[in-house]
Design a protein around this motif. Sequence first.
Motif, short mmCIF file in Angstrom:
data_model
loop_
_atom_site.label_atom_id
_atom_site.label_comp_id
_atom_site.label_asym_id
_atom_site.label_seq_id
_atom_site.Cartn_x
_atom_site.Cartn_y
_atom_site.Cartn_z
N GLY A 8 -14.80 -93.48 -18.19
CA GLY A 8 -15.62 -94.67 -18.17
C GLY A 8 -16.10 -95.00 -16.76
O GLY A 8 -15.65 -94.40 -15.78
N GLU A 65 -14.09 -94.73 -13.25
CA GLU A 65 -12.96 -93.82 -13.39
C GLU A 65 -13.32 -92.45 -12.80
O GLU A 65 -14.49 -92.08 -12.69
CB GLU A 65 -12.57 -93.67 -14.87
N TYR A 84 -16.37 -89.82 -13.74
CA TYR A 84 -17.45 -90.49 -14.47
C TYR A 84 -18.82 -90.01 -14.00
O TYR A 84 -19.09 -89.87 -12.81
CB TYR A 84 -17.36 -91.99 -14.26
N TYR A 131 -21.31 -90.06 -20.01
CA TYR A 131 -21.07 -91.32 -20.72
C TYR A 131 -22.13 -91.55 -21.80
O TYR A 131 -21.85 -92.15 -22.85
CB TYR A 131 -21.07 -92.48 -19.73
N TYR A 163 -21.77 -90.73 -25.74
CA TYR A 163 -21.28 -91.66 -26.76
C TYR A 163 -22.37 -92.10 -27.72
O TYR A 163 -22.10 -92.44 -28.87
CB TYR A 163 -20.71 -92.91 -26.09
N ASN A 211 -11.32 -100.79 -27.11
CA ASN A 211 -12.75 -100.59 -27.38
C ASN A 211 -13.55 -101.89 -27.26
O ASN A 211 -14.75 -101.89 -27.50
CB ASN A 211 -12.93 -100.04 -28.80
N ARG A 240 -17.41 -102.51 -25.99
CA ARG A 240 -18.10 -101.29 -25.58
C ARG A 240 -19.03 -100.83 -26.71
O ARG A 240 -18.58 -100.35 -27.73
CB ARG A 240 -17.10 -100.18 -25.24
N HIS A 272 -11.83 -93.24 -24.70
CA HIS A 272 -12.23 -92.08 -23.90
C HIS A 272 -12.52 -90.84 -24.74
O HIS A 272 -13.20 -89.93 -24.28
CB HIS A 272 -11.13 -91.72 -22.90
#
Length: 372
Positions: free
Chosen positions: A77, A80, A83, A88, A91, A121, A124, A135
């Motif tokens: 995320g 982190e 990343y 990302y 998703y 979650n 998000r 993740h």
Amino acid sequence: MNVWLLDGYRIGVLRPGDKAPTWTSGVGQARQPFGPDSLATDSTVICGGEAGRAYVGYRANEMKRAPGIEQRSYIPGPGEAGYTPERYAEYQKGDLDAVRLQPDGKVALEEHIWRTVKASNDGRQIGIHNTNDFHYEEDRSVLNCARVTRGRDRGDLYITTNHGVTRIQGLTYNSHRHPGWYLYEDGSEWGSLQCPYMYGLGIAPNGDVLVANEQMLGVLAPSNKLEDWDREFTWEGPTPWKFKSFNELINGQATDDYWRAFEQVTSGRYYLGSAEYGVWAMTPKSRSAGNWQKLAGLPTNRILSLKATDDGALYIGTNGAGLWRLEPDGTTLAPVRQVAGQRVLQLVYEPTVTPRMLFVLTDQGLTTLRGP
């Protein structure tokens, strides 16, 4: 009731009294051309929900490993280590749209499903993924869907994916469960969890959820709480496996059986259909082993769909030999000649209307059979 149709980029709705469906293109994940770098590579299935709502499933390519990230499906995320905006953004690919019928008969996106039941979650808006830990982007391609039509959980939706089975209530999901097993290779003490694509999905007469991936099958007893769905305690807990095993008469554990459908008839007998190995009747002899018998009399072993009906029969959709009906005695078979087409792609049963309806989707179109 409305009849919802899916054709690539297009969503169709046939409302009561309509002589032809109204089609809408480019909604939700289909607003971009399909492709590996787009929001989806294809559309897959459509299931009706509450009045005026439907759910549309999409397919996406499997996740690939990234430098410095050990797990293939792991996405760091923001803030982190490891990343990147590009990873990302994965998703947002595939998954499930909720769409709404508009007054003019057209369809509009209500929401790309993202609401979950777990704190990790919270907030998000990143599609469907592992509810326990956001993740892990494991559920990307929706392969099948089934709506609960009666009983305590009426209205709940289940979808199967490239990894497991997800439960959805309204716009909120909990993901996932799978009848997986661990493969230990080269003497390693660390096993690799085996969770192949899951196509087989059925709702038993008592509300049990029937699932089958390429190698294993299972029967889950759902609780009345969505947050319990992913709580895995095998034979115990709020959503236990009532049965979890494989068919040792076809192949070994590590070899695909290509299950495409899983149903339970009113007598209690289970049936599974394989894309390569025909229809098999199964009666559990324990929670982890079954008595298996292959159904004789079909002209092909290539099965795409099954559907149990309230009169005790089982309808069998083949890949190349049309639709067949197995009578409640479990032995009498006959082709259903009023249905055109040799490839029976999908069977949808609606038992809440009179007379009951069985929708049969083939390579020649959609036929509705009315029953007692």
